[in-house]
Design a protein around this motif. Structure first.
Motif, PDB file in Angstrom:
ATOM      1  N   ASP A 235      47.561  15.464 -37.680  1.00  0.00           N
ATOM      2  CA  ASP A 235      46.138  15.199 -37.446  1.00  0.00           C
ATOM      3  C   ASP A 235      45.561  16.263 -36.511  1.00  0.00           C
ATOM      4  N   PRO A 236      45.496  17.500 -36.966  1.00  0.00           N
ATOM      5  CA  PRO A 236      45.060  18.593 -36.087  1.00  0.00           C
ATOM      6  C   PRO A 236      43.711  18.304 -35.429  1.00  0.00           C
ATOM      7  N   SER A 237      43.658  18.642 -34.148  1.00  0.00           N
ATOM      8  CA  SER A 237      42.421  18.513 -33.379  1.00  0.00           C
ATOM      9  C   SER A 237      42.127  19.890 -32.796  1.00  0.00           C
ATOM     10  N   LEU A 238      40.881  20.322 -32.932  1.00  0.00           N
ATOM     11  CA  LEU A 238      40.496  21.636 -32.429  1.00  0.00           C
ATOM     12  C   LEU A 238      39.170  21.499 -31.700  1.00  0.00           C
ATOM     13  N   ARG A 239      39.185  21.842 -30.409  1.00  0.00           N
ATOM     14  CA  ARG A 239      37.923  21.905 -29.669  1.00  0.00           C
ATOM     15  C   ARG A 239      37.531  23.365 -29.540  1.00  0.00           C
ATOM     16  N   PHE A 240      36.280  23.666 -29.832  1.00  0.00           N
ATOM     17  CA  PHE A 240      35.811  25.046 -29.761  1.00  0.00           C
ATOM     18  C   PHE A 240      34.348  24.999 -29.324  1.00  0.00           C
ATOM     19  N   SER A 241      33.795  26.171 -29.102  1.00  0.00           N
ATOM     20  CA  SER A 241      32.388  26.176 -28.692  1.00  0.00           C
ATOM     21  C   SER A 241      31.572  27.030 -29.650  1.00  0.00           C
ATOM     22  N   PHE A 242      30.278  26.805 -29.687  1.00  0.00           N
ATOM     23  CA  PHE A 242      29.386  27.693 -30.424  1.00  0.00           C
ATOM     24  C   PHE A 242      28.002  27.572 -29.810  1.00  0.00           C
ATOM     25  N   LYS A 243      27.178  28.558 -30.157  1.00  0.00           N
ATOM     26  CA  LYS A 243      25.877  28.675 -29.488  1.00  0.00           C
ATOM     27  C   LYS A 243      24.790  28.682 -30.557  1.00  0.00           C
ATOM     28  N   PRO A 244      24.222  27.530 -30.853  1.00  0.00           N
ATOM     29  CA  PRO A 244      23.185  27.486 -31.894  1.00  0.00           C
ATOM     30  C   PRO A 244      21.882  28.103 -31.386  1.00  0.00           C
ATOM     31  N   ARG A 245      21.357  29.024 -32.159  1.00  0.00           N
ATOM     32  CA  ARG A 245      20.084  29.641 -31.739  1.00  0.00           C
ATOM     33  C   ARG A 245      18.899  28.967 -32.423  1.00  0.00           C
ATOM     34  N   ALA A 246      19.172  28.311 -33.552  1.00  0.00           N
ATOM     35  CA  ALA A 246      18.114  27.636 -34.299  1.00  0.00           C
ATOM     36  C   ALA A 246      18.731  26.416 -34.949  1.00  0.00           C
ATOM     37  N   PRO A 247      17.937  25.447 -35.374  1.00  0.00           N
ATOM     38  CA  PRO A 247      18.519  24.299 -36.071  1.00  0.00           C
ATOM     39  C   PRO A 247      19.291  24.775 -37.291  1.00  0.00           C
ATOM     40  N   GLY A 248      20.355  24.077 -37.630  1.00  0.00           N
ATOM     41  CA  GLY A 248      21.147  24.489 -38.791  1.00  0.00           C
ATOM     42  C   GLY A 248      22.295  23.543 -38.987  1.00  0.00           C
ATOM     43  N   GLU A 249      23.201  23.946 -39.863  1.00  0.00           N
ATOM     44  CA  GLU A 249      24.319  23.085 -40.160  1.00  0.00           C
ATOM     45  C   GLU A 249      25.612  23.788 -39.768  1.00  0.00           C
ATOM     46  N   LEU A 250      26.423  23.061 -39.002  1.00  0.00           N
ATOM     47  CA  LEU A 250      27.750  23.558 -38.670  1.00  0.00           C
ATOM     48  C   LEU A 250      28.662  23.099 -39.799  1.00  0.00           C
ATOM     49  N   SER A 251      29.325  24.035 -40.453  1.00  0.00           N
ATOM     50  CA  SER A 251      30.136  23.601 -41.591  1.00  0.00           C
ATOM     51  C   SER A 251      31.576  24.069 -41.428  1.00  0.00           C
ATOM     52  N   VAL A 252      32.479  23.200 -41.845  1.00  0.00           N
ATOM     53  CA  VAL A 252      33.911  23.442 -41.671  1.00  0.00           C
ATOM     54  C   VAL A 252      34.595  23.375 -43.026  1.00  0.00           C
ATOM     55  N   ARG A 253      35.401  24.377 -43.321  1.00  0.00           N
ATOM     56  CA  ARG A 253      36.220  24.351 -44.537  1.00  0.00           C
ATOM     57  C   ARG A 253      37.673  24.556 -44.143  1.00  0.00           C
ATOM     58  N   VAL A 254      38.537  23.744 -44.729  1.00  0.00           N
ATOM     59  CA  VAL A 254      39.958  23.789 -44.399  1.00  0.00           C
ATOM     60  C   VAL A 254      40.752  23.948 -45.685  1.00  0.00           C
ATOM     61  N   VAL A 255      41.761  24.820 -45.659  1.00  0.00           N
ATOM     62  CA  VAL A 255      42.663  24.976 -46.802  1.00  0.00           C
ATOM     63  C   VAL A 255      44.084  24.799 -46.293  1.00  0.00           C
ATOM     64  N   ASP A 256      44.898  24.029 -47.031  1.00  0.00           N
ATOM     65  CA  ASP A 256      46.290  23.891 -46.599  1.00  0.00           C
ATOM     66  C   ASP A 256      47.227  24.666 -47.525  1.00  0.00           C
ATOM     67  N   ASN A 257      48.526  24.588 -47.259  1.00  0.00           N
ATOM     68  CA  ASN A 257      49.490  25.408 -47.996  1.00  0.00           C
ATOM     69  C   ASN A 257      49.667  24.959 -49.442  1.00  0.00           C
ATOM     70  N   ARG A 258      49.121  23.793 -49.793  1.00  0.00           N
ATOM     71  CA  ARG A 258      49.150  23.372 -51.197  1.00  0.00           C
ATOM     72  C   ARG A 258      47.801  23.627 -51.871  1.00  0.00           C
ATOM     73  N   GLN A 259      46.975  24.407 -51.212  1.00  0.00           N
ATOM     74  CA  GLN A 259      45.637  24.717 -51.718  1.00  0.00           C
ATOM     75  C   GLN A 259      44.747  23.484 -51.793  1.00  0.00           C
ATOM     76  N   MET A 260      45.080  22.452 -51.031  1.00  0.00           N
ATOM     77  CA  MET A 260      44.138  21.337 -50.916  1.00  0.00           C
ATOM     78  C   MET A 260      43.022  21.793 -49.993  1.00  0.00           C
ATOM     79  N   ARG A 261      41.787  21.400 -50.329  1.00  0.00           N
ATOM     80  CA  ARG A 261      40.626  21.828 -49.554  1.00  0.00           C
ATOM     81  C   ARG A 261      39.887  20.637 -48.983  1.00  0.00           C
TER      82      ARG A 261
END
Lengths: 278, 310
Positions: A235-261
């Protein structure tokens, strides 16, 4: 054969532990493993001490070797003159020591990362940072924990399989101020099986199944790209930061070693934050 | 069981001691008959070590008119042998069942003292999967801990498993076995002796010994809500005294698990980290439990990674 390797690892754990105990200090930062890794990944480039650039926090003695929380801190002044554009996380004595790399765009704002890792044997752990001027810096910690890679895959394998792929994105503050750094936690339900977990009653190894890539964009622009291995905890957990300059969408894509997305997103509005929509 | 901790502390102890402990050193192995036909050996409240040979869990047996059911076998083959000797000293009836209440080493590594006697080994249906996954680690660590190799046959696979409930008859003495959902572990099985109204809880109940979370904190609390209605005269906890009042003995454990769960939720609600939870949650309970320093932080870690998904 496997048993033999594991037993050798155990012996090395014992001797390293004794040495560490007697000396009350971490062993030399120049282990053989590291000398070889350093040559492979960084060649002859000098790596300076991380003071004032990069910090690594990890428990001296981990409570659960399969869930060792670590924090990598960007210590550069926030004046924006220099920034960290890449981080390498190395766990010397894990089966695959190069545990993760993180590529940050300027949108990340700050190269802060917190995650949880497996630690297979007493080890030095390293965060190597590359500044945008190309110079390398390293912070390291010695961690006493073992068995994190061959430990049972899950406390509840049935539940883990049923929940595979569920994703959450959380912001630290309920309101997001544009132009200011936001902290985000990404959580993914994924077994992150190492392939080193054998069931001795069935004589079968649980096949490796782990996250390889995490790509995080904001409003179509990259923020952070992560290449990783089974060194990340279940159950990977990742905390990171980012700096939004305008409204928008933060989007995350993950691929594993079986090519599951797997994908998820979080709409960032001025002074608001909404729940993730997988 | 906290295996990583066992490795770090106890392997060193084993190396320093270097002297194999003999059966003679377990001669203090006592069983008490807490009610007619129900015998309990009280384990020490300690982590498994070369000094105690894994004699840290409450184990024992129940004698019917026809035969005997052994419930858990201790943390090493030697403890299993000592328990078998205790059975033979108390009755000449054969052992027909060996019940393992869950797949932790302190309850199962004595199993092979009871093989070759036509006893049926009974466990929760998920026991073989769970123990199989842990077996390699257990064998390596406890071989190192005890200073002598444990062979793979100390792990005895079940002959019969329980998915919901099963009743077994020892001859005019019926035991009701109930498989629990994930709580302390994902392989917990409780045993109710109908004749004496004794509930053998395994590690679903800890008394004095800090509860050890290796399953689900929410699941465990829910299980306790259900179990409190069992009309038992007494319970045999997995760790603690040989016999305790039921359901009153649940109270302290429920309080601890609720404190941990609420404390961890509060940290999660303010976007705190797992490290902050480990450093701050639950320390007000530390004087109420033995082995707090050994297991509490690990419990918080386990609770955090579960509860952050709520």
């Amino acid at each position: 054969m496997k048993r033999h390797i594991a037993c050798l690892a155990l012996l090395s754990v014992i001797s390293t532990g004794l040495l560490a105990g007697i000396a009350h200090a971490a062993p030399s930062a120049e282990s053989d493993v590291w000398a070889s890794l350093k040559q492979t990944h960084f060649g002859d480039r000098p790596i300076a001490r991380g003071a004032g650039v990069i910090g690594l926090e990890a428990p001296v003695r981990a409570e659960d070797a399969a869930i060792v929380p670590i924090t990598i801190k960007d210590l550069l002044p926030a004046d924006g003159k220099r920034r960290i554009d890449k981080l390498w996380l190395v766990i010397d004595n894990n089966p695959v020591p190069m545990s993760a790399t993180f590529d940050f765009s300027p949108l990340a704002g700050r190269a802060d990362i917190a995650t949880r890792v497996r630690v297979d044997a007493y080890t030095t752990m390293r965060a190597i940072a590359r500044n945008n001027d190309g110079k390398l810096y390293m912070a390291s910690r010695y961690v006493k924990a073992s068995g994190g890679c061959s430990a049972p895959a899950s406390k509840d394998p049935d539940a883990a399989q049923a929940n595979l792929g569920e994703m959450r994105l959380k912001t630290r503050e309920q309101t997001a101020s544009l132009g200011e750094i936001q902290d985000v936690q990404l959580m993914l339900r994924h077994p992150n099986h190492t392939g080193l977990q054998m069931n001795q009653l069935t004589r079968l190894y649980v096949p490796a199944h782990f996250v390889r890539k995490i790509s995080i964009d904001y409003a179509g622009e990259p923020v952070l790209n992560v290449d990783t291995t089974f060194s990340l905890s279940e159950d990977p957990s990742l905390r990171f930061s980012f700096k939004p300059r305008a409204p928008g969408e933060l989007s995350v894509r993950v691929v594993d070693n079986r090519q599951m997305r797997f994908a998820g997103s979080l709409r960032i509005e001025p002074m608001t934050a909404q729940a993730a929509t997988p | 069981m906290n295996v990583s901790k066992l490795l770090s502390w106890s392997v060193l102890a084993a190396l320093i001691l270097m002297s194999p402990v003999t059966v003679a050193e377990l001669r203090a192995f006592e069983v008490s008959e807490i009610t007619p036909g129900v015998f309990v050996h009280q384990g020490r409240i300690e982590p498994m070590s070369a000094g105690n040979l894994g004699d840290i869990a409450n184990i024992g047996f129940i004698v019917g008119e026809r035969c005997v059911a052994v419930i858990d076998t201790g943390g090493s083959p030697r403890v299993g042998i000592a328990l078998r000797s205790a059975v033979e000293a108390r009755t000449n009836k054969p052992i027909c069942y060996v019940i393992n209440t869950h797949a932790h080493p302190d309850h199962v590594l004595g199993n092979n003292a009871f093989t070759g006697q036509d006893a049926t080994f009974i466990t929760h249906e998920d026991y073989a999967q769970a123990l199989g996954a842990r077996m390699q680690i257990y064998l390596e660590r406890f071989s190192a801990l005890y200073g002598q190799p444990l062979s793979a046959d100390v792990i005895v696979p079940p002959d019969r498993t329980v998915a919901t409930t099963v009743s077994i008859n020892l001859g005019n003495r019926v035991l009701k076995l109930t498989a629990l959902p994930t709580g302390h572990t994902n392989t917990d099985l409780i045993v109710y002796d109908v004749r004496s109204a004794t509930l053998w809880t395994g590690d679903t109940l800890f008394v004095h010994h800090i509860p050890v979370l290796d399953g689900s904190i929410n699941g465990w609390l829910a299980i306790m809500q259900r179990l409190r209605y069992i009309q038992a005269r007494r319970a045999v906890p997995g760790h603690g005294p040989a016999t305790v009042a039921w359901p009153r003995a649940l109270k302290a454990q429920r309080g601890y698990l609720n404190t941990v769960a609420e404390g961890v939720r509060a940290v999660i609600d303010r976007s705190g980290t797992i490290e902050q939870a480990i450093d701050t949650v639950g320390y007000q309970t530390c004087n109420q439990w033995l082995l707090f320093d050994e297991y509490h932080r690990r419990n918080v870690t386990a609770a955090f990674v579960e509860l952050e998904w709520e």
